[in-house]
Design a protein around this motif. Sequence first.
Motif, short mmCIF file in Angstrom:
data_model
loop_
_atom_site.label_atom_id
_atom_site.label_comp_id
_atom_site.label_asym_id
_atom_site.label_seq_id
_atom_site.Cartn_x
_atom_site.Cartn_y
_atom_site.Cartn_z
N MET A 1 -21.98 -20.08 -14.48
CA MET A 1 -21.49 -21.36 -13.95
C MET A 1 -22.34 -21.77 -12.74
O MET A 1 -22.64 -20.96 -11.87
N ASP A 2 -22.73 -23.05 -12.68
CA ASP A 2 -23.52 -23.57 -11.57
C ASP A 2 -22.68 -23.57 -10.30
O ASP A 2 -21.47 -23.84 -10.32
N LYS A 3 -23.35 -23.30 -9.15
CA LYS A 3 -22.60 -23.20 -7.89
C LYS A 3 -21.95 -24.52 -7.52
O LYS A 3 -20.86 -24.53 -6.92
N GLN A 4 -22.56 -25.64 -7.85
CA GLN A 4 -21.95 -26.93 -7.56
C GLN A 4 -20.61 -27.08 -8.25
O GLN A 4 -19.68 -27.67 -7.71
N GLU A 5 -20.48 -26.50 -9.44
CA GLU A 5 -19.22 -26.57 -10.18
C GLU A 5 -18.16 -25.70 -9.53
O GLU A 5 -16.96 -25.98 -9.62
N LEU A 6 -18.60 -24.63 -8.84
CA LEU A 6 -17.65 -23.74 -8.18
C LEU A 6 -17.00 -24.39 -6.96
O LEU A 6 -15.93 -23.96 -6.52
N LEU A 7 -17.65 -25.41 -6.40
CA LEU A 7 -17.15 -26.04 -5.19
C LEU A 7 -15.90 -26.87 -5.42
O LEU A 7 -15.20 -27.24 -4.46
N VAL A 8 -15.59 -27.16 -6.67
CA VAL A 8 -14.42 -27.96 -7.03
C VAL A 8 -13.43 -27.07 -7.76
O VAL A 8 -13.81 -26.26 -8.60
N GLY A 9 -12.15 -27.21 -7.44
CA GLY A 9 -11.14 -26.40 -8.09
C GLY A 9 -11.05 -25.02 -7.48
O GLY A 9 -11.52 -24.78 -6.36
N CYS A 10 -10.47 -24.09 -8.22
CA CYS A 10 -10.26 -22.74 -7.70
C CYS A 10 -10.92 -21.72 -8.64
O CYS A 10 -10.56 -21.64 -9.82
#
Length: 295
Positions: A1-10
């Motif tokens: 998973m891309d780090k930018q995607e980790l910044l949203v949600g939990c």
Amino acid sequence: MDKQELLVGCHAKVPGVGTSYGYVPTLGAGIAYVVLFGLSMMLHTVQMCWKRTWWTSVFAIGCLVEVIGWAGRTWSSECPYNSTAFLMQISTLIIAPTFFTAGIYVLLGQFIRQLGRESSILKPSLYLWIFVTCDIISLVIQAIGGGMASGEATKVNGNTAPGTNIMVAGIVFQLFSVTIFVLCAADFIRRSLRHNLLQQLTGSIIPLLGAMILSVVCIYIRSIYRTIELSQGWTGYLITHESYFIGLDGAMMIIAVAVFNIIHPGWLLPNHEKSNAWKREISGDEIEMNRVSES
């Protein structure tokens, strides 16, 4: 998973992918400080209303801001990559101590009003205006730098240096203003002792003066820690080791504000009428002594 995607949600901690903190915040510490600051906030609110010392509301407001910040860190313990939680805690935990220092500035002004103008180099009202203004300037600088740095910290390979340098400038300015206040407070104590003002008062004001000194020391320690921490950058040793933040920020701030729950100005600070009566009594004694010496 891309780090930018980790910044949203939990999302749980992903092996090999670092967080903006450099670690995953401890859940227990977050809950503990939310509870401690929450209890102090409620006590300050009750004490303020009970004794009608409305100026002490700054302590309750500061506790509320601390609660929000530690709630953000608690959130981050479960969602370590969430950018909203990270921004929530970094902005509030920088601001919160300013409310505590504002209360201390007012308290010193109250001491000066009780003991007389000769006990201070400045007028009581000037402490609030000068040092709160300095705190506001510091906060604006830190907010600008914090916004820049935290925005870059949530990006992949973001450059946090410019924002961090601005934050350091803000907190160094705050440390400087607190240092000047400490010198003014020391001068107040020196003048009060020289004119035998403290010795003439009842013992209730002495513990309150001690509480103010303890609170200032804790805030000063925290300011020194944050200055060194931020000067090392977002990948520095202090900022990436949570134990220092828990002990030198969280613990220092809870002591700084909770001491006024135990030694509250509303209970211990003499009211204005009693102070005037005391001053009249002292003046009368001095006049009588002068008459006796003249005769």
